[in-house]
Scaffold this motif. Structure first.
Motif, short mmCIF file in Angstrom:
data_model
loop_
_atom_site.label_atom_id
_atom_site.label_comp_id
_atom_site.label_asym_id
_atom_site.label_seq_id
_atom_site.Cartn_x
_atom_site.Cartn_y
_atom_site.Cartn_z
N MET A 203 0.84 -1.19 0.00
CA MET A 203 0.00 0.00 0.00
C MET A 203 0.87 1.23 0.00
N ARG A 204 0.45 2.22 -0.77
CA ARG A 204 1.15 3.50 -0.83
C ARG A 204 0.11 4.59 -0.90
N GLN A 205 0.29 5.67 -0.12
CA GLN A 205 -0.64 6.79 -0.13
C GLN A 205 0.11 8.07 -0.41
N LEU A 206 -0.51 8.93 -1.22
CA LEU A 206 0.06 10.22 -1.55
C LEU A 206 -1.00 11.29 -1.40
N SER A 207 -0.60 12.43 -0.89
CA SER A 207 -1.53 13.56 -0.79
C SER A 207 -1.53 14.31 -2.11
N LEU A 208 -2.73 14.54 -2.62
CA LEU A 208 -2.87 15.28 -3.87
C LEU A 208 -3.14 16.74 -3.56
N GLY A 209 -2.61 17.61 -4.37
CA GLY A 209 -2.88 19.04 -4.21
C GLY A 209 -4.27 19.37 -4.73
N GLU A 210 -4.66 20.60 -4.55
CA GLU A 210 -5.98 21.04 -5.00
C GLU A 210 -6.02 21.25 -6.51
N ASN A 211 -4.86 21.23 -7.16
CA ASN A 211 -4.80 21.57 -8.57
C ASN A 211 -4.85 20.37 -9.50
N VAL A 212 -5.34 19.23 -9.03
CA VAL A 212 -5.49 18.07 -9.91
C VAL A 212 -6.97 17.78 -10.11
N ASP A 213 -7.27 17.18 -11.25
CA ASP A 213 -8.65 16.83 -11.59
C ASP A 213 -8.89 15.38 -11.18
N VAL A 214 -9.36 15.17 -9.95
CA VAL A 214 -9.51 13.81 -9.42
C VAL A 214 -10.53 12.99 -10.18
N ASP A 215 -11.47 13.62 -10.88
CA ASP A 215 -12.48 12.89 -11.64
C ASP A 215 -11.93 12.27 -12.91
#
Length: 146
Positions: free
Chosen positions: A92-104
């Motif tokens: 398992m690996r987790q990364l925090s995404l910034g607000e400037n990505v299109d998660v959809d």
């Protein structure tokens, strides 16, 4: 006489941080990955050799991208291990995404033991040129003395 090994404690901490479980040399340590930006998206490549493609999960929840995969160990029944260096279990690996990505619009593929995740940059975060409007002729301003 006692011998002092200054690297023993560092080695122990490093093994713990990399996920080695005590008493289990076959537990997964980590999921090596590369992350880079190209054009208007990010690309994450994670090495998962020998992982069943149906066990690979990619999810986004509250700004956190989670990669999860499972590699099953061969049956231990009737086996006499000579060497056991390939890890089995859950990665398992987790990364925090910034607000400037299109998660959809995040997409993922798994080919030849490599999980590739494409993370597009949101339109609102892309650089854009702002058009300046105004009069075509500059106005002359007269100075007044007081």
């Amino acid at each position: 006489m006692l011998r002092f090994d200054p690297f023993h404690d560092i080695d122990t901490v490093a093994r713990q941080l990399l996920g080695e479980a005590t008493g289990s040399a076959r537990a997964p340590r980590f999921m090596p990955m590369d992350l880079f930006k190209t054009g208007d998206h990010y690309v994450l490549n994670a090495d998962l050799p020998g992982v069943d493609p149906h066990s690979v999960e990619v999810s986004v929840d509250n700004g956190t991208l989670t990669l999860r995969a499972q590699r099953t160990a061969p049956s231990e029944e009737g086996v006499q291990w000579i060497a056991s260096e390939r890890f089995a279990g859950t990665y398992m690996r987790q990364l925090s995404l910034g607000e400037n990505v299109d998660v959809d619009k995040i997409s993922a593929t798994y080919n030849n033991g490599v999980l590739s995740v494409t993370i597009p940059i949101a339109a609102r975060a892309k650089p854009r040129r702002i058009e300046i409007t105004g009069e075509s002729q500059p106005k002359k301003i007269k100075a007044q003395s007081s």
